[in-house]
Design a protein around this motif. Structure first.
Motif, PDB file in Angstrom:
ATOM      1  N   TYR A  19       0.848  -1.186   0.000  1.00 48.75           N
ATOM      2  CA  TYR A  19       0.000   0.000   0.000  1.00 48.75           C
ATOM      3  C   TYR A  19       0.885   1.237   0.000  1.00 48.75           C
ATOM      4  CZ  TYR A  19      -3.170   3.526   1.935  1.00 48.75           C
ATOM      5  OH  TYR A  19      -3.896   4.666   2.146  1.00 48.75           O
ATOM      6  N   GLY A  20       0.510   2.247  -0.786  1.00 47.27           N
ATOM      7  CA  GLY A  20       1.314   3.460  -0.856  1.00 47.27           C
ATOM      8  C   GLY A  20       0.726   4.622  -0.088  1.00 47.27           C
ATOM      9  N   ALA A  21      -0.516   4.967  -0.374  1.00 49.13           N
ATOM     10  CA  ALA A  21      -1.164   6.110   0.268  1.00 49.13           C
ATOM     11  C   ALA A  21      -2.509   6.323  -0.399  1.00 49.13           C
ATOM     12  CB  ALA A  21      -0.317   7.362   0.131  1.00 49.13           C
ATOM     13  N   GLU A  22      -3.227   7.301   0.081  1.00 48.44           N
ATOM     14  CA  GLU A  22      -4.465   7.714  -0.566  1.00 48.44           C
ATOM     15  C   GLU A  22      -4.106   8.309  -1.931  1.00 48.44           C
ATOM     16  OE1 GLU A  22      -8.047  10.934   0.256  1.00 48.44           O
ATOM     17  OE2 GLU A  22      -6.676  10.402   1.871  1.00 48.44           O
ATOM     18  N   ALA A  23      -4.839   7.945  -2.963  1.00 38.10           N
ATOM     19  CA  ALA A  23      -4.571   8.457  -4.315  1.00 38.10           C
ATOM     20  C   ALA A  23      -5.163   9.843  -4.496  1.00 38.10           C
ATOM     21  CB  ALA A  23      -5.160   7.504  -5.356  1.00 38.10           C
ATOM     22  N   GLY A  24      -4.566  10.601  -5.394  1.00 37.11           N
ATOM     23  CA  GLY A  24      -5.115  11.897  -5.757  1.00 37.11           C
ATOM     24  C   GLY A  24      -4.816  13.023  -4.793  1.00 37.11           C
ATOM     25  N   VAL A  25      -3.889  12.821  -3.873  1.00 38.25           N
ATOM     26  CA  VAL A  25      -3.519  13.880  -2.943  1.00 38.25           C
ATOM     27  C   VAL A  25      -2.403  14.700  -3.597  1.00 38.25           C
ATOM     28  CG1 VAL A  25      -2.585  14.404  -0.662  1.00 38.25           C
ATOM     29  CG2 VAL A  25      -4.152  12.491  -0.950  1.00 38.25           C
ATOM     30  N   ALA A  26      -2.644  15.968  -3.812  1.00 37.85           N
ATOM     31  CA  ALA A  26      -1.667  16.833  -4.472  1.00 37.85           C
ATOM     32  C   ALA A  26      -0.449  17.049  -3.576  1.00 37.85           C
ATOM     33  CB  ALA A  26      -2.308  18.172  -4.814  1.00 37.85           C
ATOM     34  N   TYR A  27       0.727  17.043  -4.187  1.00 40.53           N
ATOM     35  CA  TYR A  27       1.974  17.266  -3.462  1.00 40.53           C
ATOM     36  C   TYR A  27       2.216  18.760  -3.330  1.00 40.53           C
ATOM     37  CZ  TYR A  27       6.807  16.534  -2.014  1.00 40.53           C
ATOM     38  OH  TYR A  27       7.974  16.513  -1.295  1.00 40.53           O
ATOM     39  N   PRO A  28       2.263  19.284  -2.101  1.00 38.41           N
ATOM     40  CA  PRO A  28       2.461  20.739  -1.928  1.00 38.41           C
ATOM     41  C   PRO A  28       3.945  21.105  -2.004  1.00 38.41           C
ATOM     42  CG  PRO A  28       2.220  19.720   0.201  1.00 38.41           C
ATOM     43  CD  PRO A  28       2.039  18.619  -0.822  1.00 38.41           C
ATOM     44  N   ASP A  37       1.957  22.401   9.107  1.00 40.64           N
ATOM     45  CA  ASP A  37       1.212  22.072   7.883  1.00 40.64           C
ATOM     46  C   ASP A  37       1.860  20.907   7.138  1.00 40.64           C
ATOM     47  OD1 ASP A  37      -0.709  24.000   8.327  1.00 40.64           O
ATOM     48  OD2 ASP A  37       0.335  25.519   7.117  1.00 40.64           O
ATOM     49  N   TRP A  38       3.195  20.867   7.108  1.00 43.06           N
ATOM     50  CA  TRP A  38       3.909  19.767   6.453  1.00 43.06           C
ATOM     51  C   TRP A  38       3.623  18.451   7.181  1.00 43.06           C
ATOM     52  CZ3 TRP A  38       5.516  18.410   2.030  1.00 43.06           C
ATOM     53  CH2 TRP A  38       6.462  17.407   1.854  1.00 43.06           C
ATOM     54  N   ALA A  39       3.628  18.469   8.500  1.00 43.38           N
ATOM     55  CA  ALA A  39       3.320  17.270   9.285  1.00 43.38           C
ATOM     56  C   ALA A  39       1.895  16.792   9.012  1.00 43.38           C
ATOM     57  CB  ALA A  39       3.511  17.539  10.774  1.00 43.38           C
ATOM     58  N   LYS A  40       0.948  17.727   8.908  1.00 40.55           N
ATOM     59  CA  LYS A  40      -0.436  17.358   8.581  1.00 40.55           C
ATOM     60  C   LYS A  40      -0.511  16.703   7.209  1.00 40.55           C
ATOM     61  CE  LYS A  40      -2.650  20.907  11.361  1.00 40.55           C
ATOM     62  NZ  LYS A  40      -3.374  22.189  11.338  1.00 40.55           N
ATOM     63  N   TYR A  41       0.208  17.268   6.218  1.00 36.67           N
ATOM     64  CA  TYR A  41       0.214  16.691   4.877  1.00 36.67           C
ATOM     65  C   TYR A  41       0.751  15.250   4.917  1.00 36.67           C
ATOM     66  CZ  TYR A  41       1.753  15.329   0.303  1.00 36.67           C
ATOM     67  OH  TYR A  41       1.967  14.587  -0.832  1.00 36.67           O
ATOM     68  N   HIS A  43       0.944  13.072   7.475  1.00 38.86           N
ATOM     69  CA  HIS A  43       0.366  12.084   8.378  1.00 38.86           C
ATOM     70  C   HIS A  43      -1.151  12.072   8.502  1.00 38.86           C
ATOM     71  CE1 HIS A  43       4.421  11.186   9.597  1.00 38.86           C
ATOM     72  NE2 HIS A  43       4.634  12.470   9.842  1.00 38.86           N
ATOM     73  N   ILE A  44      -1.831  13.106   8.079  1.00 49.06           N
ATOM     74  CA  ILE A  44      -3.281  13.181   8.267  1.00 49.06           C
ATOM     75  C   ILE A  44      -3.979  12.922   6.937  1.00 49.06           C
ATOM     76  CG2 ILE A  44      -5.229  14.604   9.023  1.00 49.06           C
ATOM     77  CD1 ILE A  44      -3.192  13.919  11.251  1.00 49.06           C
ATOM     78  N   ARG A  45      -4.822  11.902   6.905  1.00 46.49           N
ATOM     79  CA  ARG A  45      -5.590  11.565   5.716  1.00 46.49           C
ATOM     80  C   ARG A  45      -7.056  11.413   6.100  1.00 46.49           C
ATOM     81  NH1 ARG A  45      -2.184  13.549   3.173  1.00 46.49           N
ATOM     82  NH2 ARG A  45      -0.489  12.497   2.146  1.00 46.49           N
ATOM     83  N   ALA A  46      -7.906  11.360   5.089  1.00 47.34           N
ATOM     84  CA  ALA A  46      -9.353  11.310   5.321  1.00 47.34           C
ATOM     85  C   ALA A  46      -9.760  10.034   6.062  1.00 47.34           C
ATOM     86  CB  ALA A  46     -10.095  11.416   3.995  1.00 47.34           C
ATOM     87  N   ASN A  47      -9.236   8.880   5.668  1.00 47.62           N
ATOM     88  CA  ASN A  47      -9.545   7.586   6.286  1.00 47.62           C
ATOM     89  C   ASN A  47     -11.049   7.341   6.435  1.00 47.62           C
ATOM     90  OD1 ASN A  47      -8.863   5.112   7.326  1.00 47.62           O
ATOM     91  ND2 ASN A  47      -8.683   5.848   9.423  1.00 47.62           N
ATOM     92  N   PRO A  48     -11.810   7.449   5.331  1.00 41.71           N
ATOM     93  CA  PRO A  48     -13.263   7.259   5.436  1.00 41.71           C
ATOM     94  C   PRO A  48     -13.646   5.784   5.530  1.00 41.71           C
ATOM     95  CG  PRO A  48     -12.664   7.509   3.165  1.00 41.71           C
ATOM     96  CD  PRO A  48     -11.390   7.705   3.966  1.00 41.71           C
TER      97      PRO A  48
END
Length: 100
Positions: A19-28, A37-41, A43-48
């Motif tokens: 597994y890599g990550a959630e798809a479609g997340v833009a790289y800032p 903000d970098w830490a949030k990018y 480590h924090i994902r939607a996880n629905p």
């Protein structure tokens, strides 16, 4: 056991993938973000609960990255597609997933 459809190699056992990550997340731009903000990018994902587009790599096969839809509750696998291509509709919108 899950069977994952690699767009390059076909249907394979889940043990061949990571597994890599959630798809479609833009790289800032990391230089434009605060440390918080970098830490949030990172480590924090939607996880629905339900269908989520994800990135996977076929490490024990072709070694290529691809995206697919996976239900995070039932682990049903939906359509796989290549990065930077049009994302298929979520299986929640009427498409059937592949049974695990």
């Amino acid at each position: 056991m899950l069977y994952i459809p690699c767009p390059h190699c076909g249907l394979r056992n889940e043990t061949e993938f990571h597994y890599g990550a959630e798809a479609g997340v833009a790289y800032p731009d990391p230089n434009a973000l605060t440390d918080s903000d970098w830490a949030k990018y990172l480590h924090i994902r939607a996880n629905p609960k339900g269908w989520l587009a994800e990135r996977w790599v076929h490490f024990a096969g072709c070694g290529r990255w691809f995206n697919l839809w996976r239900n995070t509750v039932t682990h049903e696998i939906g359509p796989a597609y290549l990065p930077f291509t049009e994302q298929p509709k979520s299986p929640a919108n009427g498409q059937e997933g592949l049974k695990a």
